[in-house]
Design an enzyme around this catalytic site. Structure first.
Site, mmCIF file in Angstrom:
data_model
loop_
_atom_site.group_PDB
_atom_site.id
_atom_site.type_symbol
_atom_site.label_atom_id
_atom_site.label_comp_id
_atom_site.label_asym_id
_atom_site.label_seq_id
_atom_site.Cartn_x
_atom_site.Cartn_y
_atom_site.Cartn_z
ATOM 1 N N LYS A 203 0.751 -1.126 0.041
ATOM 2 C CA LYS A 203 -0.022 -0.293 0.075
ATOM 3 C C LYS A 203 1.218 0.885 -0.485
ATOM 4 O O LYS A 203 1.339 1.862 0.696
ATOM 5 C CB LYS A 203 -0.889 -0.141 1.345
ATOM 6 C CG LYS A 203 -1.857 1.386 1.273
ATOM 7 C CD LYS A 203 -2.570 1.476 2.608
ATOM 8 C CE LYS A 203 -1.782 2.485 2.983
ATOM 9 N NZ LYS A 203 -1.962 3.921 2.644
ATOM 10 N N GLU B 17 10.728 0.592 9.653
ATOM 11 C CA GLU B 17 11.586 1.964 9.792
ATOM 12 C C GLU B 17 10.356 2.249 10.299
ATOM 13 O O GLU B 17 9.920 3.687 9.492
ATOM 14 C CB GLU B 17 12.244 1.786 8.651
ATOM 15 C CG GLU B 17 13.289 2.178 8.261
ATOM 16 C CD GLU B 17 13.055 3.989 7.912
ATOM 17 O OE1 GLU B 17 12.441 4.935 9.212
ATOM 18 O OE2 GLU B 17 13.012 4.400 6.927
ATOM 19 N N CYS C 258 14.791 9.996 7.310
ATOM 20 C CA CYS C 258 14.469 10.268 8.436
ATOM 21 C C CYS C 258 16.377 10.278 9.141
ATOM 22 O O CYS C 258 16.244 10.442 10.286
ATOM 23 C CB CYS C 258 13.927 8.110 8.599
ATOM 24 S SG CYS C 258 12.186 8.044 8.788
ATOM 25 N N GLU D 158 10.876 15.243 16.067
ATOM 26 C CA GLU D 158 11.445 14.850 14.651
ATOM 27 C C GLU D 158 9.836 16.343 13.876
ATOM 28 O O GLU D 158 8.903 15.647 13.681
ATOM 29 C CB GLU D 158 10.726 13.311 14.019
ATOM 30 C CG GLU D 158 10.747 13.445 12.466
ATOM 31 C CD GLU D 158 11.267 11.815 11.861
ATOM 32 O OE1 GLU D 158 11.854 11.796 11.043
ATOM 33 O OE2 GLU D 158 10.230 11.463 12.235
#
Length: 478
Positions: A178, A251, A285, A381
């Site tokens: 997806k 991840e 990331c 983040e």
């Protein structure tokens, strides 16, 4: 005059389909803020159909020889090269990234990574046989896990799809993938290309939103769920998968420390770090987002970094000398701006700190100094073109600051002192440590982190092994 919207469709069991109930999502070009396509908003019936197709295709694909799977993956790599212009165009619409950078920085690594896993397919082996009990021989089989439910993110839609399907297919698994609801175009095109090469049901694409992904992870068919996404999404996947003890590959986020010591070549470090922090609008990331600089060179470094930020350009995909394009969506623009709006009084915006233009989701290259370790923007983040700078006094404090976040994906150390670099690389609690560089990746080396950055590896033989299971077989010699 109205322009007809593109119609994207799911790819299930070798054919393109609308969502069973006909629901769709508008897909927006982040460089313009305008809708350019519709995508299926898939529900349970669509997920069921994809899982049924993948399960039916699994036995034959599992039993194919490694050399057969290798040939298929090599054909996919060749086809991606042949259709590179189409893939680039789809990804640029998906993301608004500079066209030239998608062509130079994404297509070649993707093709190389597929070819790497094509080679890995022929290394699917267990340990040698041996007699560990009198009259008995033991062997170890390494087998595919089964159907894999995979959810890719919006920051690198094409490349992250490759990181997921290539090792899975190489190991003999079948896939239901997806894409993000904001970036389905390139994944649907991949399905068209791959579908002409693999047997039907081996590779399936289901488009949709968060609920679609949830339905995939909670479905009883997959043996493994793999996601690249936010920490929140990863925690939800792990919780859902735990109910039927699925394997999980996560991840998640990152907050990479960039530790710059006093003996560093400041000019080179600033040049490399600014690119590693602002590339892809900081939507990476592993981005060099959190710079820690020795106090003796702090002011000089900050001034040089602010100058580099001011000279860095963002703009439309075909603009010249553009390092990065827009943020991916309106929510992400709001999130990045919110971090800057909420800065504490002791922080100083050295460069940027504002939206660029009123068309699309562009944000200026931003540098923030004067920060403390417990500030929100240091701990969380941002996922935007924002680099923070902190000062440290010695090696011990640098390590304390570097490791003092909940993420543990990537890091870098900048020094001419080899022994110090080795000490830091040992002590930094991150899945990757770069020395005097930041962000290069190769197919042969693992990518993955610890703590809230998740677990499991992408790329490399380690990433390949994540898509396999181990079986002990013992036979009597009598």
């Amino acid at each position: 005059m109205t322009t007809e919207l593109r119609r994207l469709r799911n790819y299930i069991n070798g054919e393109f389909r609308d969502a069973a109930d006909g629901r769709t999502i508008d897909v927006v070009n982040p460089a313009t803020g305008e809708v350019y396509a519709t995508s299926p908003l898939s529900g349970q019936a669509d997920v069921d159909a994809a899982m049924e197709a993948a399960a039916a295709a699994f036995p034959a694909w599992r039993d194919s020889t490694p050399s057969e799977r290798q040939k298929v993956l090599l054909k996919i790599a060749d086809a991606f090269e042949e259709r590179a212009e189409d893939l680039i165009a789809a990804e640029v619409l998906n993301t608004g990234k500079p066209t030239a950078l998608v062509a130079s920085e994404e297509i070649p690594p993707m093709v190389d990574q597929i070819r790497f896993f094509a080679g890995a397919a022929r290394l699917l082996e267990g340990r040698s046989a041996g007699e560990y009990m009198e009259g008995m021989t033991s062997i170890v089989r390494r087998e595919p896990v089964g159907v894999c439910a995979q959810v890719a993110p919006w920051n690198y839609p094409m490349m992250m799809a490759v990181w997921k399907f290539a090792p899975a297919l190489a190991a003999g698994n079948t896939v239901v993938l997806k894409p993000s609801d904001t970036t389905p175009a390139s994944t649907v095109l991949m399905a068209e290309i791959i579908g002409r090469i693999v047997p039907k049901g081996v590779f399936n694409v289901v488009c949709g939103d968060r609920e679609t992904g949830k339905a995939m992870v909670e479905h009883p068919t997959p043996a493994m769920a793999s996601i690249t996404g936010s920490v929140r999404a990863g925690m939800q996947v792990a919780e859902s998968a735990a109910k039927d003890v699925k394997r999980v590959h996560l991840e998640l986020g990152g907050k990479a420390p960039v530790v710059v010591f006093e003996d560093t070549d400041i000019e080179k470090a600033v040049e490399d770090i600014s690119v590693a922090g602002f590339f892809n609008a900081g939507q990476d990331c592993t981005a060099a987002t959190r710079v820690l600089v020795h106090e003796s060179i702090h002011d000089e470094f900050v001034a040089a970094l602010a100058k580099a930020a001011a000279e860095t350009k963002t703009g439309q995909p075909d603009d010249e000398d553009v390092l990065y394009g827009p943020l991916n969506n309106a929510n992400q623009l709001k999130q990045v701006a919110g971090f800057i709006d909420r800065l504490p009084a002791h922080a100083k915006v050295e460069a940027g700190g504002h939206r660029v233009g009123d068309k699309g989701y562009f944000y200026a290259p931003t540098v923030v100094s004067g920060l403390k370790q417990d500030d929100e923007i240091v701990q969380n983040e941002v996922f935007g073109p924002v680099i923070t700078v902190q000062s440290f006094t010695d090696e011990a404090q640098a390590l304390e600051f570097a490791n003092g976040v909940e993420y543990a994906l990537a890091s870098s150390v900048w020094t001419k002192d080899h022994a110090r670099a080795m000490r830091m690389s040992k002590a930094l609690d991150f899945g990757c440590v770069w020395i005097n560089t930041h962000i290069p990746l190769v197919a042969e080396m693992p990518h993955g982190g610890y703590k809230k950055s998740g677990y499991g590896k992408d790329l490399s033989a380690y990433g390949f092994e994540d898509y396999t299971r181990i079986k002990h077989v013992m036979t009597s010699l009598g």
